[in-house]
Design a protein around this motif. Structure first.
Motif, PDB file in Angstrom:
ATOM      1  N   MET A 229       0.867  -1.176   0.000  1.00  0.00           N
ATOM      2  CA  MET A 229       0.000   0.000   0.000  1.00  0.00           C
ATOM      3  C   MET A 229       0.909   1.233   0.000  1.00  0.00           C
ATOM      4  O   MET A 229       1.795   1.340   0.864  1.00  0.00           O
ATOM      5  CB  MET A 229      -0.901   0.007   1.240  1.00  0.00           C
ATOM      6  N   PRO A 230       0.744   2.154  -0.949  1.00  0.00           N
ATOM      7  CA  PRO A 230       1.651   3.317  -1.020  1.00  0.00           C
ATOM      8  C   PRO A 230       1.610   4.128   0.265  1.00  0.00           C
ATOM      9  O   PRO A 230       0.536   4.341   0.845  1.00  0.00           O
ATOM     10  CB  PRO A 230       1.091   4.139  -2.194  1.00  0.00           C
ATOM     11  N   ARG A 255      -0.925  -4.200   7.233  1.00  0.00           N
ATOM     12  CA  ARG A 255       0.040  -3.954   8.317  1.00  0.00           C
ATOM     13  C   ARG A 255       0.406  -2.480   8.366  1.00  0.00           C
ATOM     14  O   ARG A 255       0.321  -1.775   7.358  1.00  0.00           O
ATOM     15  CB  ARG A 255       1.318  -4.744   8.079  1.00  0.00           C
ATOM     16  N   GLU A 256       0.898  -2.071   9.525  1.00  0.00           N
ATOM     17  CA  GLU A 256       1.328  -0.682   9.699  1.00  0.00           C
ATOM     18  C   GLU A 256       2.458  -0.347   8.713  1.00  0.00           C
ATOM     19  O   GLU A 256       2.582   0.783   8.258  1.00  0.00           O
ATOM     20  CB  GLU A 256       1.809  -0.462  11.135  1.00  0.00           C
ATOM     21  N   SER A 257       3.262  -1.343   8.355  1.00  0.00           N
ATOM     22  CA  SER A 257       4.389  -1.132   7.432  1.00  0.00           C
ATOM     23  C   SER A 257       3.927  -0.808   6.014  1.00  0.00           C
ATOM     24  O   SER A 257       4.735  -0.453   5.172  1.00  0.00           O
ATOM     25  CB  SER A 257       5.235  -2.407   7.372  1.00  0.00           C
ATOM     26  N   GLY A 258       2.638  -0.975   5.723  1.00  0.00           N
ATOM     27  CA  GLY A 258       2.132  -0.753   4.372  1.00  0.00           C
ATOM     28  C   GLY A 258       1.929  -2.057   3.609  1.00  0.00           C
ATOM     29  O   GLY A 258       1.378  -2.073   2.507  1.00  0.00           O
ATOM     30  N   GLU A 259       2.374  -3.167   4.188  1.00  0.00           N
ATOM     31  CA  GLU A 259       2.167  -4.459   3.528  1.00  0.00           C
ATOM     32  C   GLU A 259       0.704  -4.870   3.660  1.00  0.00           C
ATOM     33  O   GLU A 259       0.084  -4.647   4.707  1.00  0.00           O
ATOM     34  CB  GLU A 259       3.060  -5.491   4.220  1.00  0.00           C
ATOM     35  N   GLY A 279      -4.337 -20.306  -8.199  1.00  0.00           N
ATOM     36  CA  GLY A 279      -4.409 -19.839  -6.814  1.00  0.00           C
ATOM     37  C   GLY A 279      -4.336 -18.317  -6.746  1.00  0.00           C
ATOM     38  O   GLY A 279      -5.150 -17.665  -6.074  1.00  0.00           O
ATOM     39  N   VAL A 280      -3.365 -17.748  -7.474  1.00  0.00           N
ATOM     40  CA  VAL A 280      -3.204 -16.283  -7.470  1.00  0.00           C
ATOM     41  C   VAL A 280      -4.439 -15.625  -8.081  1.00  0.00           C
ATOM     42  O   VAL A 280      -4.966 -14.635  -7.550  1.00  0.00           O
ATOM     43  CB  VAL A 280      -1.925 -15.891  -8.254  1.00  0.00           C
ATOM     44  N   TYR A 281      -4.929 -16.208  -9.181  1.00  0.00           N
ATOM     45  CA  TYR A 281      -6.107 -15.649  -9.852  1.00  0.00           C
ATOM     46  C   TYR A 281      -7.318 -15.615  -8.904  1.00  0.00           C
ATOM     47  O   TYR A 281      -7.986 -14.590  -8.766  1.00  0.00           O
ATOM     48  CB  TYR A 281      -6.417 -16.484 -11.094  1.00  0.00           C
ATOM     49  N   GLU A 282      -7.563 -16.740  -8.238  1.00  0.00           N
ATOM     50  CA  GLU A 282      -8.742 -16.802  -7.358  1.00  0.00           C
ATOM     51  C   GLU A 282      -8.643 -15.817  -6.201  1.00  0.00           C
ATOM     52  O   GLU A 282      -9.610 -15.140  -5.854  1.00  0.00           O
ATOM     53  CB  GLU A 282      -8.922 -18.229  -6.820  1.00  0.00           C
ATOM     54  N   LEU A 283      -7.462 -15.721  -5.618  1.00  0.00           N
ATOM     55  CA  LEU A 283      -7.302 -14.778  -4.496  1.00  0.00           C
ATOM     56  C   LEU A 283      -7.514 -13.345  -4.978  1.00  0.00           C
ATOM     57  O   LEU A 283      -8.220 -12.560  -4.330  1.00  0.00           O
ATOM     58  CB  LEU A 283      -5.913 -14.938  -3.866  1.00  0.00           C
ATOM     59  N   LEU A 284      -6.922 -13.006  -6.130  1.00  0.00           N
ATOM     60  CA  LEU A 284      -7.061 -11.623  -6.631  1.00  0.00           C
ATOM     61  C   LEU A 284      -8.500 -11.348  -7.075  1.00  0.00           C
ATOM     62  O   LEU A 284      -9.053 -10.267  -6.821  1.00  0.00           O
ATOM     63  CB  LEU A 284      -6.093 -11.373  -7.783  1.00  0.00           C
ATOM     64  N   ARG A 285      -9.110 -12.324  -7.722  1.00  0.00           N
ATOM     65  CA  ARG A 285     -10.503 -12.161  -8.179  1.00  0.00           C
ATOM     66  C   ARG A 285     -11.431 -11.905  -6.980  1.00  0.00           C
ATOM     67  O   ARG A 285     -12.217 -10.944  -6.984  1.00  0.00           O
ATOM     68  CB  ARG A 285     -10.942 -13.438  -8.919  1.00  0.00           C
ATOM     69  N   THR A 295      -6.506  -3.871  -7.110  1.00  0.00           N
ATOM     70  CA  THR A 295      -5.768  -4.188  -8.345  1.00  0.00           C
ATOM     71  C   THR A 295      -4.767  -3.095  -8.722  1.00  0.00           C
ATOM     72  O   THR A 295      -3.920  -3.311  -9.573  1.00  0.00           O
ATOM     73  CB  THR A 295      -6.747  -4.425  -9.511  1.00  0.00           C
ATOM     74  N   GLU A 296      -4.848  -1.943  -8.082  1.00  0.00           N
ATOM     75  CA  GLU A 296      -3.877  -0.881  -8.379  1.00  0.00           C
ATOM     76  C   GLU A 296      -2.567  -1.051  -7.606  1.00  0.00           C
ATOM     77  O   GLU A 296      -1.587  -0.363  -7.877  1.00  0.00           O
ATOM     78  CB  GLU A 296      -4.485   0.484  -8.032  1.00  0.00           C
ATOM     79  N   LEU A 297      -2.560  -1.937  -6.624  1.00  0.00           N
ATOM     80  CA  LEU A 297      -1.372  -2.052  -5.768  1.00  0.00           C
ATOM     81  C   LEU A 297      -0.314  -2.945  -6.403  1.00  0.00           C
ATOM     82  O   LEU A 297      -0.643  -3.925  -7.070  1.00  0.00           O
ATOM     83  CB  LEU A 297      -1.766  -2.667  -4.412  1.00  0.00           C
ATOM     84  N   PRO A 298       0.967  -2.630  -6.172  1.00  0.00           N
ATOM     85  CA  PRO A 298       2.016  -3.564  -6.611  1.00  0.00           C
ATOM     86  C   PRO A 298       1.892  -4.895  -5.885  1.00  0.00           C
ATOM     87  O   PRO A 298       1.680  -4.930  -4.669  1.00  0.00           O
ATOM     88  CB  PRO A 298       3.317  -2.850  -6.191  1.00  0.00           C
ATOM     89  N   LEU A 299       2.032  -5.970  -6.667  1.00  0.00           N
ATOM     90  CA  LEU A 299       2.046  -7.321  -6.093  1.00  0.00           C
ATOM     91  C   LEU A 299       3.502  -7.647  -5.804  1.00  0.00           C
ATOM     92  O   LEU A 299       4.316  -7.741  -6.727  1.00  0.00           O
ATOM     93  CB  LEU A 299       1.448  -8.313  -7.101  1.00  0.00           C
ATOM     94  N   THR A 300       3.870  -7.769  -4.521  1.00  0.00           N
ATOM     95  CA  THR A 300       5.290  -7.875  -4.170  1.00  0.00           C
ATOM     96  C   THR A 300       5.754  -9.299  -3.885  1.00  0.00           C
ATOM     97  O   THR A 300       6.936  -9.585  -3.946  1.00  0.00           O
ATOM     98  CB  THR A 300       5.605  -7.004  -2.932  1.00  0.00           C
TER      99      THR A 300
END
Ligand code: GLY
Length: 380
Positions: A229-230, A255-259, A279-285, A295-300
């Protein structure tokens, strides 16, 4: 044996009680805690048929504030312990009915949980989808960063004099019907009058453990995503948000760190830890359905871990029918939550030979054939 959070907390508490303690693990501080989101969700993760486990979960949740303060102090490290609370929301009529039932069940057990309309949910968390139909506000379900928890436990153990053998344990040594140590991957024999098997999902695989005391623990795969999260904008979420989307449980832990941690799949695929496109698709969907802005956040990071599942979803704690061998495993979905109580219970069992009242329903003997074993340990 086992340097995940359960083995580490056991070692730390044992060393604090004056026991000479060693941990055998090639990479202490690893294991399922590297993947886990760290929800301390005794109330929102309540399941039917798990009322006995609820008592242990609540006992551990109550210990968390003092435990976290003591550990942060002992290790000189921040644990990312956050009391922002949890919101469990419904995105359709079925979820809403399910959540209403969960609310009634929670109230029946005297748990604090407040029903909110969809509008009230969005007032707390403005980035929730307009379709959210209601939810449960549970301020008592907190979170911690499990990676920080694990790192702090390693440091606290080191400071308390715990010795680390950074190598894999290959075999339990049993002499004349008693566990007396382990043999490591380098064929080194380590001796100990008490051995605690705390190897998470691997606990059922150790050579040398007699079949009748081998814990019935199996790996249950969970895939988890981490997003960022920016820091120059308001956080996407302020507290943990949970939901069941089309039957799939989902959680988002900011998290407080932005994660922002998004989890988790639950797959019975043995030792497979591959992150899959599905798995990634279902979680993001599902996460997008709940919080479209995600969906605007970087996936790290994408990662899969193995929960140590047990036949009744509850841990196995304390002495086994094999003198000298104790178990601290099978924590399944609740390893992070159950860390404080597990440390206390295991240190008590190691020093007195008895399980404290709170842990008696979780004796390993409940899965053994025949009657549960009587006391098998002598105090040290
Ligand atoms: N307790 C969260 C999970 O196991 O996915």
């Amino acid at each position: 044996m086992g340097g995940g959070i359960i083995g580490l907390v056991t070692a730390w508490r044992a060393a604090q009680r004056g026991l000479v303690t060693a941990v055998v693990d090639p990479a202490p501080g690893g294991g399922a805690a590297r993947v886990a989101a760290g929800m301390l969700a005794a109330v929102t993760e309540l399941h039917y048929g798990e009322q006995t486990l609820l008592a242990l979960n609540l006992a551990s949740a109550r210990r968390y504030p003092a435990f976290a303060a003591e550990l942060a102090d002992a290790a000189g490290q921040d644990l990312g312990y956050r009391r922002a609370g949890t919101l469990a929301v419904a995105v359709d009529a079925d979820d809403r009915a399910h959540l209403r039932e969960l609310h009634a069940f929670q109230r029946q057990h005297g748990l604090e949980s407040e029903w909110l309309s969809g509008r009230e949910c969005r007032r707390l968390e403005p980035m929730l989808a307009p379709g959210v139909r209601g939810g449960l506000r549970v301020d008592g379900d907190h979170q911690i960063d499990p990676r920080r928890l694990a790192a702090a436990l390693v440091t606290a153990c080191e400071r308390a004099g715990v010795v680390f053998h950074r190598v894999r344990a290959e075999r339990l040594t049993v002499v004349r019907g008693r566990a007396v140590g382990v043999v490591t991957a380098g064929s080194t024999a380590l001796e100990a009058p008490r051995v605690v098997l705390a190897a998470g999902s691997l606990s059922g695989t150790l050579a040398g453990v007699p079949a009748e005391v081998l814990p019935p623990v199996r790996p249950v795969k969970g895939q988890v995503l981490r997003l960022a999260m920016p820091s120059d904008r308001a956080p996407l979420l302020h507290r943990t948000v949970r939901a069941v989307v089309r039957g799939n449980p989902l959680y988002l832990v900011p998290r407080e760190s932005g994660e922002l941690v998004v989890g988790a799949t639950s797959e019975e695929l043995g030792w497979d830890t591959a992150v899959t496109a599905g798995g990634v698709y279902e979680l993001l969907r599902d996460a997008h359905e709940l919080v479209p802005g995600i969906t605007e956040l970087p996936l790290t990071e994408t990662l899969a871990g193995l929960r140590p599942g047990s036949p009744d979803n509850a841990p196995l704690l304390g002495p086994t029918a094999l003198p000298g061998l104790l178990l601290a495993t099978g924590h399944f979905r609740n390893g992070v939550l159950l860390t404080p109580v597990t440390g206390d219970v295991m240190a008590h069992a190691l020093t007195t030979g008895e399980l404290p009242e709170v842990a008696r329903p979780f004796t390993p003997g409940r899965f053994a054939p025949g009657p549960a074993p009587a006391r098998t340990e002598q105090p040290v």
